[in-house]
Design a protein around this motif. Structure first.
Motif, short mmCIF file in Angstrom:
data_model
loop_
_atom_site.label_atom_id
_atom_site.label_comp_id
_atom_site.label_asym_id
_atom_site.label_seq_id
_atom_site.Cartn_x
_atom_site.Cartn_y
_atom_site.Cartn_z
N ALA A 201 32.67 -31.94 67.67
CA ALA A 201 32.78 -33.24 68.35
C ALA A 201 34.20 -33.46 68.88
O ALA A 201 34.38 -33.92 70.01
CB ALA A 201 32.42 -34.37 67.37
N LEU A 202 35.20 -33.08 68.08
CA LEU A 202 36.59 -33.22 68.54
C LEU A 202 36.84 -32.36 69.77
O LEU A 202 37.49 -32.80 70.73
CB LEU A 202 37.56 -32.82 67.42
N LEU A 203 36.30 -31.16 69.73
CA LEU A 203 36.46 -30.24 70.86
C LEU A 203 35.80 -30.82 72.11
O LEU A 203 36.37 -30.78 73.21
CB LEU A 203 35.83 -28.90 70.49
N HIS A 204 34.62 -31.39 71.93
CA HIS A 204 33.89 -31.98 73.04
C HIS A 204 34.65 -33.19 73.59
O HIS A 204 34.83 -33.31 74.80
CB HIS A 204 32.49 -32.40 72.55
N LEU A 205 35.12 -34.07 72.68
CA LEU A 205 35.83 -35.28 73.12
C LEU A 205 37.13 -34.93 73.84
O LEU A 205 37.53 -35.61 74.79
CB LEU A 205 36.15 -36.18 71.91
N ALA A 206 37.78 -33.85 73.40
CA ALA A 206 39.05 -33.46 74.02
C ALA A 206 38.89 -33.09 75.49
O ALA A 206 39.85 -33.20 76.26
CB ALA A 206 39.67 -32.31 73.25
N GLY A 207 37.67 -32.73 75.87
CA GLY A 207 37.43 -32.34 77.25
C GLY A 207 36.91 -33.48 78.11
O GLY A 207 36.64 -33.29 79.30
N LEU A 208 36.73 -34.64 77.53
CA LEU A 208 36.14 -35.76 78.28
C LEU A 208 37.20 -36.62 78.96
O LEU A 208 38.33 -36.73 78.48
CB LEU A 208 35.34 -36.65 77.33
N SER A 209 36.78 -37.27 80.04
CA SER A 209 37.64 -38.28 80.67
C SER A 209 37.41 -39.60 79.94
O SER A 209 36.40 -39.76 79.22
CB SER A 209 37.28 -38.43 82.14
N LEU A 210 38.32 -40.54 80.12
CA LEU A 210 38.14 -41.86 79.48
C LEU A 210 36.90 -42.57 79.99
O LEU A 210 36.22 -43.28 79.25
CB LEU A 210 39.39 -42.72 79.74
N GLY A 211 36.58 -42.35 81.26
CA GLY A 211 35.40 -42.97 81.85
C GLY A 211 34.13 -42.45 81.21
O GLY A 211 33.22 -43.21 80.86
N ALA A 212 34.07 -41.11 81.05
CA ALA A 212 32.86 -40.48 80.50
C ALA A 212 32.70 -40.80 79.01
O ALA A 212 31.58 -40.80 78.49
CB ALA A 212 32.92 -38.98 80.70
N ALA A 213 33.80 -41.06 78.33
CA ALA A 213 33.75 -41.26 76.87
C ALA A 213 32.88 -42.44 76.47
O ALA A 213 32.30 -42.45 75.39
CB ALA A 213 35.17 -41.45 76.33
N PHE A 214 32.79 -43.43 77.34
CA PHE A 214 32.03 -44.64 77.02
C PHE A 214 30.55 -44.35 76.85
O PHE A 214 29.83 -45.08 76.16
CB PHE A 214 32.26 -45.69 78.11
N ARG A 215 30.07 -43.29 77.49
CA ARG A 215 28.64 -42.97 77.42
C ARG A 215 28.32 -42.10 76.20
O ARG A 215 27.17 -41.78 75.95
CB ARG A 215 28.21 -42.27 78.72
N GLU A 216 29.35 -41.67 75.49
CA GLU A 216 29.14 -40.83 74.30
C GLU A 216 28.72 -41.70 73.11
O GLU A 216 29.14 -42.86 73.01
CB GLU A 216 30.43 -40.09 73.94
N ALA A 217 27.93 -41.14 72.24
CA ALA A 217 27.58 -41.87 71.02
C ALA A 217 27.53 -40.88 69.86
O ALA A 217 26.54 -40.16 69.68
CB ALA A 217 26.24 -42.56 71.19
N LEU A 218 28.61 -40.82 69.11
CA LEU A 218 28.67 -39.91 67.97
C LEU A 218 27.89 -40.51 66.80
O LEU A 218 27.84 -41.73 66.65
CB LEU A 218 30.11 -39.68 67.53
N ALA A 219 27.35 -39.64 65.97
CA ALA A 219 26.72 -40.11 64.74
C ALA A 219 27.81 -40.75 63.87
O ALA A 219 28.96 -40.29 63.89
CB ALA A 219 26.11 -38.93 64.00
N PRO A 220 27.48 -41.82 63.13
CA PRO A 220 28.52 -42.52 62.36
C PRO A 220 29.36 -41.63 61.45
O PRO A 220 30.57 -41.79 61.36
CB PRO A 220 27.73 -43.55 61.55
N ASP A 221 28.70 -40.66 60.78
CA ASP A 221 29.49 -39.81 59.87
C ASP A 221 30.40 -38.87 60.63
O ASP A 221 31.53 -38.58 60.20
CB ASP A 221 28.56 -39.04 58.91
N VAL A 222 29.94 -38.40 61.80
CA VAL A 222 30.79 -37.52 62.62
C VAL A 222 31.97 -38.33 63.18
O VAL A 222 33.12 -37.86 63.17
CB VAL A 222 29.96 -36.88 63.76
N ASN A 223 31.67 -39.55 63.61
CA ASN A 223 32.73 -40.43 64.13
C ASN A 223 33.78 -40.67 63.04
O ASN A 223 34.99 -40.60 63.28
CB ASN A 223 32.12 -41.75 64.59
N ARG A 224 33.31 -40.92 61.83
CA ARG A 224 34.24 -41.18 60.71
C ARG A 224 35.12 -39.94 60.44
O ARG A 224 36.33 -40.05 60.29
CB ARG A 224 33.44 -41.54 59.46
N ASP A 225 34.47 -38.75 60.45
CA ASP A 225 35.23 -37.52 60.20
C ASP A 225 36.28 -37.29 61.29
O ASP A 225 37.40 -36.88 61.01
CB ASP A 225 34.28 -36.31 60.13
#
Lengths: 260, 197
Positions: A201-225
């Motif tokens: 997830a970190l690797l994926h997020l690192a490649g995203l733009s701020l605009g695209a990030a809003f459409r992402e929805a990580l699972a709560p436990d992954v978001n917490r990690d």
């Protein structure tokens, strides 16, 4: 004594004396600096639109001989983030972003990309609201822009050399802020386990733009990690807890909701 | 190095907001130069303010008598409650005249960079007051800063379920101001907050 003018974002403003304020700015052409705004609490003329949290405008500054603190002679707000006060989540994320820049950016070091990154983040925050995924993307972009980006894809120590020829997905990794992020099992001497999902997830997020990030929805436990992994890296560089993080924790406790 | 009584005074004065070590030393020497009587009056005033001033049990303003004079005043409209951040804001509104309702003092606003969260404000007391049916409208009069706005929005969300109307003080072009010279942010707020005539 030199005068200068720069687009700037207000990172923090604290009252000083009867009517003055000491303002920390991130200037596009100056980097982070602090300035004394004389009479700022009374004058609406020189500081039109106010020197509020994350106000964006053009700062007119004057350097004072032998003084570290500049004088802020005027601040013309060019566009207010009027919705930042519309909900606490927006305000908390804006304050966190400002505090991060304030702590991580070296004084008077021009960082145009970091300024633009913060300005873009605040604009999206104002327009679309707070999102945990976008905050992670902001953290990753800021850390990367300042040269503090954690190693995620490959081991921070051996860059993959110690497990060459093996399937990378089969290699266990630990997370070690002292050593720069993900560390393979062969190089690990400390740190803590990090799940493959969080690292992906970190690797994926690192490649995203701020605009695209809003459409992402990580699972709560992954978001917490992800949040905890990045918090370790940030704390390592900042050297202590951030006030805005404490605030977010207080809010979560009050609402019993999930942390952003 | 100062003699220890002076050093102690400088150290204590430097704890005051906006007072650095140099200013503290200047104030300390001013006190030393003042008459013994003036110094004693100052010391007594500091002790007295700590001993006699307390929070009003109704509005949380600072008061000598509990409830405060405004909460005791039966001519005041108890259905109107103006919610402000600091005791100084009560003084400012009273000085302006015209408002005949009561107040509630939060003693701050939500502020992430100062670590001030909901539990650090006098919010439970406000909700208790509003929950007993006497308050019909709460005028949220925190400053129009990001922190002040967020606090007002937060309070409005808590007050609505109690059947209390939450209103916000107006912001925009000041009296006697010229539109031509108004800044973008203020003007945009003034247009947003327009009212029908």
């Amino acid at each position: 004594m030199a005068s200068l003018s720069t687009p700037a974002i207000v990172l923090r403003a604290v009252n000083y004396g009867e009517a003055d304020r000491i303002v920390t700015l991130l200037g596009r052409d100056t980097g982070r600096l602090s300035a004394l705004a004389r009479g700022a609490r009374k004058s609406q003329k020189r500081f039109a639109g106010g020197l509020g949290l994350c106000a964006v405008g053009v700062a007119s500054l004057r350097e004072r001989a032998g003084a570290e603190l500049l004088t802020l002679e005027g601040f013309d707000a060019t566009g207010g983030h009027s919705a930042l006060g519309a909900d606490i989540g927006r305000m908390a994320h804006a304050a966190y972003a400002a505090e991060l820049c304030s702590k991580l950016c070296a004084p008077r070091q021009v960082e145009v990309a970091v300024y633009d990154w913060l300005a873009e983040f605040l604009a999206y925050l104002d327009l679309e609201g707070a999102s945990a995924e976008r905050l992670r993307v902001f953290e990753l972009g800021l850390l990367g822009g300042l040269g503090f980006g954690p190693a995620i894809a490959a081991c921070a120590v051996c860059a993959g050399a110690s497990h060459a020829g093996r399937d990378a997905s089969a290699v266990a990794f630990r997370w070690d802020a002292d050593r720069g992020g993900a560390v393979c099992a062969g190089c690990a001497r400390g740190g803590r386990p990090i799940t493959a999902a969080a690292r992906a997830a970190l690797l994926h997020l690192a490649g995203l733009s701020l605009g695209a990030a809003f459409r992402e929805a990580l699972a709560p436990d992954v978001n917490r990690d992800c949040r905890e992994a990045l918090a370790e890296i940030i704390n390592h560089h900042v050297g202590g807890p951030l006030k805005s993080v404490e605030f977010i924790a207080k809010l979560s406790a009050a609402s019993s909701g999930g942390r952003p | 190095m100062y003699a220890s009584p002076i050093a102690r005074l400088v150290q204590q004065l430097a704890k005051l907001p906006g007072i650095g070590e140099k200013t503290a030393a200047r104030l300390a020497f001013h006190i030393l130069r003042a008459s013994a009587e003036d110094a004693a009056v100052l010391a007594a005033a500091i002790v007295e303010v700590r001993q006699k001033i307390r929070f009003c049990s109704i509005c949380c303003d600072l008061t000598e008598a509990d409830p405060c004079a405004i909460c005791r005043d039966q001519r005041r409209d108890g259905s109107l409650c103006c919610v402000v951040a600091q005791p100084q804001d009560v003084v400012a509104i009273e000085r302006a005249g015209g408002y005949r309702g009561r107040y509630h003092v939060l003693h701050g606003v939500l502020s992430p960079l100062d670590g001030v969260g909901p539990d650090d404000l006098r919010v439970p007391e406000l909700l208790r007051r509003c929950g007993d049916g006497t308050v019909a409208e709460a005028i949220l009069a925190t400053s129009p800063s990001v922190e002040g706005e967020a606090t007002a929005v937060y309070l409005a969300k808590l007050l609505r379920p109690l059947g209390v109307r939450a209103s916000r003080i107006a912001t925009g072009v000041p009296m006697g101001g010229e539109l031509e010279y108004a800044d973008q942010v203020t003007l945009a707020r003034a247009i947003d907050g327009r009212r029908e005539m």
